[in-house]
Design a protein around this motif. Sequence first.
Motif, PDB file in Angstrom:
ATOM      1  N   GLU A 114     -15.838 -11.877  -2.489  1.00 49.66           N
ATOM      2  CA  GLU A 114     -14.643 -12.261  -3.237  1.00 49.66           C
ATOM      3  C   GLU A 114     -14.101 -11.089  -4.051  1.00 49.66           C
ATOM      4  N   LEU A 115     -15.005 -10.311  -4.638  1.00 52.02           N
ATOM      5  CA  LEU A 115     -14.604  -9.148  -5.416  1.00 52.02           C
ATOM      6  C   LEU A 115     -13.914  -8.112  -4.526  1.00 52.02           C
ATOM      7  N   GLU A 116     -14.463  -7.912  -3.321  1.00 54.57           N
ATOM      8  CA  GLU A 116     -13.827  -6.981  -2.373  1.00 54.57           C
ATOM      9  C   GLU A 116     -12.429  -7.478  -1.996  1.00 54.57           C
ATOM     10  N   GLY A 117     -12.379  -8.793  -1.722  1.00 50.90           N
ATOM     11  CA  GLY A 117     -11.075  -9.389  -1.384  1.00 50.90           C
ATOM     12  C   GLY A 117     -10.105  -9.231  -2.541  1.00 50.90           C
ATOM     13  N   LEU A 118     -10.601  -9.438  -3.745  1.00 52.29           N
ATOM     14  CA  LEU A 118      -9.761  -9.306  -4.930  1.00 52.29           C
ATOM     15  C   LEU A 118      -9.311  -7.866  -5.112  1.00 52.29           C
ATOM     16  N   ARG A 119     -10.186  -6.912  -4.872  1.00 47.04           N
ATOM     17  CA  ARG A 119      -9.815  -5.492  -4.986  1.00 47.04           C
ATOM     18  C   ARG A 119      -8.714  -5.142  -3.991  1.00 47.04           C
ATOM     19  N   GLU A 120      -8.975  -5.622  -2.748  1.00 44.27           N
ATOM     20  CA  GLU A 120      -7.943  -5.349  -1.731  1.00 44.27           C
ATOM     21  C   GLU A 120      -6.621  -5.994  -2.133  1.00 44.27           C
ATOM     22  N   SER A 121      -6.701  -7.215  -2.653  1.00 47.29           N
ATOM     23  CA  SER A 121      -5.496  -7.917  -3.082  1.00 47.29           C
ATOM     24  C   SER A 121      -4.833  -7.176  -4.233  1.00 47.29           C
ATOM     25  N   VAL A 122      -5.629  -6.699  -5.168  1.00 45.69           N
ATOM     26  CA  VAL A 122      -5.086  -5.951  -6.306  1.00 45.69           C
ATOM     27  C   VAL A 122      -4.429  -4.665  -5.819  1.00 45.69           C
ATOM     28  N   VAL A 123      -5.100  -3.971  -4.887  1.00 46.52           N
ATOM     29  CA  VAL A 123      -4.533  -2.720  -4.352  1.00 46.52           C
ATOM     30  C   VAL A 123      -3.222  -3.035  -3.636  1.00 46.52           C
ATOM     31  N   GLU A 124      -3.230  -4.091  -2.828  1.00 50.51           N
ATOM     32  CA  GLU A 124      -2.003  -4.473  -2.119  1.00 50.51           C
ATOM     33  C   GLU A 124      -0.904  -4.874  -3.100  1.00 50.51           C
ATOM     34  N   HIS A 125      -1.302  -5.658  -4.118  1.00 51.06           N
ATOM     35  CA  HIS A 125      -0.328  -6.093  -5.115  1.00 51.06           C
ATOM     36  C   HIS A 125       0.216  -4.891  -5.896  1.00 51.06           C
ATOM     37  N   LYS A 126      -0.665  -3.936  -6.195  1.00 50.48           N
ATOM     38  CA  LYS A 126      -0.246  -2.716  -6.897  1.00 50.48           C
ATOM     39  C   LYS A 126       0.745  -1.951  -6.050  1.00 50.48           C
ATOM     40  N   ALA A 127       0.418  -1.840  -4.757  1.00 52.32           N
ATOM     41  CA  ALA A 127       1.329  -1.124  -3.852  1.00 52.32           C
ATOM     42  C   ALA A 127       2.657  -1.856  -3.773  1.00 52.32           C
ATOM     43  N   LYS A 128       2.613  -3.179  -3.704  1.00 52.80           N
ATOM     44  CA  LYS A 128       3.834  -3.983  -3.644  1.00 52.80           C
ATOM     45  C   LYS A 128       4.644  -3.798  -4.919  1.00 52.80           C
ATOM     46  N   LEU A 129       3.944  -3.840  -6.081  1.00 49.77           N
ATOM     47  CA  LEU A 129       4.638  -3.659  -7.358  1.00 49.77           C
ATOM     48  C   LEU A 129       5.252  -2.267  -7.442  1.00 49.77           C
ATOM     49  N   HIS A 130       4.535  -1.229  -6.968  1.00 54.59           N
ATOM     50  CA  HIS A 130       5.085   0.131  -6.954  1.00 54.59           C
ATOM     51  C   HIS A 130       6.330   0.177  -6.080  1.00 54.59           C
ATOM     52  N   LYS A 131       6.210  -0.471  -4.934  1.00 46.77           N
ATOM     53  CA  LYS A 131       7.340  -0.495  -4.008  1.00 46.77           C
ATOM     54  C   LYS A 131       8.530  -1.204  -4.651  1.00 46.77           C
ATOM     55  N   GLU A 132       8.269  -2.378  -5.267  1.00 44.65           N
ATOM     56  CA  GLU A 132       9.333  -3.121  -5.924  1.00 44.65           C
ATOM     57  C   GLU A 132       9.910  -2.304  -7.084  1.00 44.65           C
ATOM     58  N   PHE A 133       9.014  -1.635  -7.839  1.00 43.79           N
ATOM     59  CA  PHE A 133       9.463  -0.817  -8.970  1.00 43.79           C
ATOM     60  C   PHE A 133      10.349   0.306  -8.475  1.00 43.79           C
ATOM     61  N   ARG A 134       9.956   0.958  -7.417  1.00 45.10           N
ATOM     62  CA  ARG A 134      10.781   2.050  -6.876  1.00 45.10           C
ATOM     63  C   ARG A 134      12.126   1.511  -6.380  1.00 45.10           C
ATOM     64  N   ALA A 135      12.007   0.324  -5.711  1.00 39.52           N
ATOM     65  CA  ALA A 135      13.250  -0.277  -5.213  1.00 39.52           C
ATOM     66  C   ALA A 135      14.146  -0.606  -6.393  1.00 39.52           C
ATOM     67  N   ARG A 136      13.655  -1.151  -7.467  1.00 38.98           N
ATOM     68  CA  ARG A 136      14.453  -1.495  -8.648  1.00 38.98           C
ATOM     69  C   ARG A 136      14.989  -0.239  -9.314  1.00 38.98           C
ATOM     70  N   VAL A 137      14.085   0.758  -9.386  1.00 38.57           N
ATOM     71  CA  VAL A 137      14.541   2.027  -9.984  1.00 38.57           C
ATOM     72  C   VAL A 137      15.664   2.582  -9.132  1.00 38.57           C
TER      73      VAL A 137
END
Length: 148
Positions: A114-137
Amino acid sequence: LLSDDKLTQASIEDHCGKLASALQSAETTIDDLEAQLQRVQRAHERELGLLFDESLSLRAEMDYKATTTSLDNQRMQGELASYVVMEEQNRLLKESLSALHEEAKTSALRHKEELEGLRESVVEHKAKLHKEFRARVQEVSVEMAEEA
């Protein structure tokens, strides 16, 4: 004839005297034997009394040994029964402990996954947030450029 009678009477008297003496001796011997018999009988009675007392003492000793042996057997049976109960409890505790160890391993493995899944999810979510942030910027930059 008279002298024959006297001789016969003297021999009868002598014979009677000897018989009386033999009777007296026999009575004395009988009295001695009876006294000896009484002494032997009393000695045998004392010996029988001693043997009876000894047998009572031995009987009491055997009863005591039988009682102590019986009590020891009962104590050992009780100890054995408690050992059997303790052994069963130990077996149940070992089984419970083994089950708990197995459950802890399973839980740790699941937690790790579950922790590995959560890490992967966090990394994916971080990447998504970076992408969204760049898109907004970029959007904000385009809007500012358009307004300017």
